[in-house]
Scaffold this motif. Structure first.
Motif, short mmCIF file in Angstrom:
data_model
loop_
_atom_site.label_atom_id
_atom_site.label_comp_id
_atom_site.label_asym_id
_atom_site.label_seq_id
_atom_site.Cartn_x
_atom_site.Cartn_y
_atom_site.Cartn_z
N ALA A 25 3.99 34.14 1.82
CA ALA A 25 4.35 33.20 2.90
C ALA A 25 5.39 32.20 2.41
CB ALA A 25 3.11 32.48 3.40
N ILE A 26 5.22 31.71 1.19
CA ILE A 26 6.19 30.76 0.64
C ILE A 26 7.55 31.43 0.45
CG2 ILE A 26 6.77 29.38 -1.40
CD1 ILE A 26 3.71 28.85 -1.67
N GLU A 27 7.53 32.65 -0.09
CA GLU A 27 8.78 33.39 -0.27
C GLU A 27 9.46 33.64 1.07
OE1 GLU A 27 7.76 36.90 -2.43
OE2 GLU A 27 7.50 35.81 -4.31
N ASN A 28 8.69 34.02 2.08
CA ASN A 28 9.27 34.24 3.40
C ASN A 28 9.90 32.97 3.96
OD1 ASN A 28 8.67 36.98 3.48
ND2 ASN A 28 6.69 36.65 4.47
N ASP A 29 9.24 31.83 3.75
CA ASP A 29 9.80 30.55 4.19
C ASP A 29 11.12 30.27 3.49
OD1 ASP A 29 7.66 30.13 5.90
OD2 ASP A 29 6.65 28.69 4.57
N MET A 30 11.19 30.56 2.20
CA MET A 30 12.42 30.34 1.44
C MET A 30 13.55 31.23 1.98
SD MET A 30 10.99 30.23 -2.41
CE MET A 30 10.73 28.70 -3.26
N ILE A 31 13.23 32.49 2.24
CA ILE A 31 14.23 33.42 2.76
C ILE A 31 14.70 32.98 4.15
CG2 ILE A 31 14.64 35.81 3.48
CD1 ILE A 31 14.39 35.56 0.45
N GLU A 32 13.76 32.59 5.00
CA GLU A 32 14.13 32.12 6.34
C GLU A 32 14.99 30.87 6.27
OE1 GLU A 32 10.83 31.78 9.09
OE2 GLU A 32 9.99 33.66 8.34
N SER A 33 14.66 29.95 5.38
CA SER A 33 15.45 28.74 5.21
C SER A 33 16.86 29.09 4.78
CB SER A 33 14.79 27.83 4.17
OG SER A 33 15.56 26.69 3.94
N GLY A 34 16.99 30.04 3.87
CA GLY A 34 18.31 30.48 3.42
C GLY A 34 19.12 31.07 4.56
N ALA A 35 18.46 31.83 5.42
CA ALA A 35 19.15 32.42 6.57
C ALA A 35 19.65 31.35 7.53
CB ALA A 35 18.24 33.41 7.28
N VAL A 36 18.84 30.33 7.74
CA VAL A 36 19.23 29.22 8.63
C VAL A 36 20.43 28.49 8.03
CG1 VAL A 36 18.51 26.97 9.52
CG2 VAL A 36 16.97 28.93 9.69
N VAL A 37 20.35 28.18 6.75
CA VAL A 37 21.46 27.46 6.10
C VAL A 37 22.73 28.31 6.13
CG1 VAL A 37 22.31 26.57 3.87
CG2 VAL A 37 20.00 26.00 4.66
N LEU A 38 22.60 29.60 5.88
CA LEU A 38 23.77 30.48 5.94
C LEU A 38 24.41 30.44 7.32
CD1 LEU A 38 25.63 32.56 4.67
CD2 LEU A 38 23.95 34.32 5.29
N GLY A 39 23.61 30.48 8.36
CA GLY A 39 24.14 30.40 9.72
C GLY A 39 24.88 29.09 9.96
N LEU A 40 24.31 28.00 9.49
CA LEU A 40 24.95 26.69 9.66
C LEU A 40 26.25 26.59 8.86
CD1 LEU A 40 21.77 24.43 9.43
CD2 LEU A 40 23.10 24.93 11.48
N VAL A 41 26.23 27.11 7.65
CA VAL A 41 27.43 27.08 6.80
C VAL A 41 28.54 27.90 7.44
CG1 VAL A 41 28.36 27.88 4.59
CG2 VAL A 41 26.24 26.57 4.65
N ARG A 42 28.21 29.07 7.94
CA ARG A 42 29.22 29.90 8.59
C ARG A 42 29.82 29.19 9.80
NH1 ARG A 42 26.37 35.85 8.17
NH2 ARG A 42 27.25 36.37 6.14
N ALA A 43 28.97 28.53 10.57
CA ALA A 43 29.46 27.79 11.74
C ALA A 43 30.36 26.64 11.32
CB ALA A 43 28.28 27.27 12.56
N MET A 44 29.99 25.94 10.26
CA MET A 44 30.81 24.83 9.78
C MET A 44 32.16 25.34 9.28
SD MET A 44 28.02 22.47 7.79
CE MET A 44 29.11 21.10 7.44
N LEU A 45 32.14 26.47 8.57
CA LEU A 45 33.39 27.02 8.04
C LEU A 45 34.30 27.54 9.14
CD1 LEU A 45 32.05 28.86 4.88
CD2 LEU A 45 33.42 26.76 4.94
N ALA A 46 33.72 27.98 10.23
CA ALA A 46 34.51 28.50 11.35
C ALA A 46 35.09 27.38 12.21
CB ALA A 46 33.65 29.42 12.22
N GLY A 47 34.57 26.18 12.04
CA GLY A 47 35.00 25.04 12.84
C GLY A 47 36.22 24.35 12.25
#
Length: 65
Positions: A4-26
């Motif tokens: 469960a902890i590992e899954n939370d870490m992976i999900e958090s990474g996916a969220v951050v990646l999405g935000l970073v991509r959006a910031m870079l595209a802006g």
């Protein structure tokens, strides 16, 4: 529990990646935005590497090497 902890870490990474991509595209990022983004990305990379290492240790312990 560790899964469960590992899954939370992976999900958090996916969220951050999405935000970073959006910031870079802006529009152009400020120095503070770039630093914040880089720090969060480094944290997620660290977590992903920890997950990989722990899973490798569990596989070895189970005789799957």
């Amino acid at each position: 529990m560790s899964d469960a902890i590992e899954n939370d870490m992976i999900e958090s990474g996916a969220v951050v990646l999405g935000l970073v991509r959006a910031m870079l595209a802006g529009s152009q990022l400020t120095a503070d935005e770039s630093r914040y983004m880089l720090c969060r990305t480094a944290e997620c990379l660290r977590d992903a590497l920890n997950v990989a290492e722990l899973r490798g240790e569990r596989l070895k312990a189970a005789g799957c090497d």
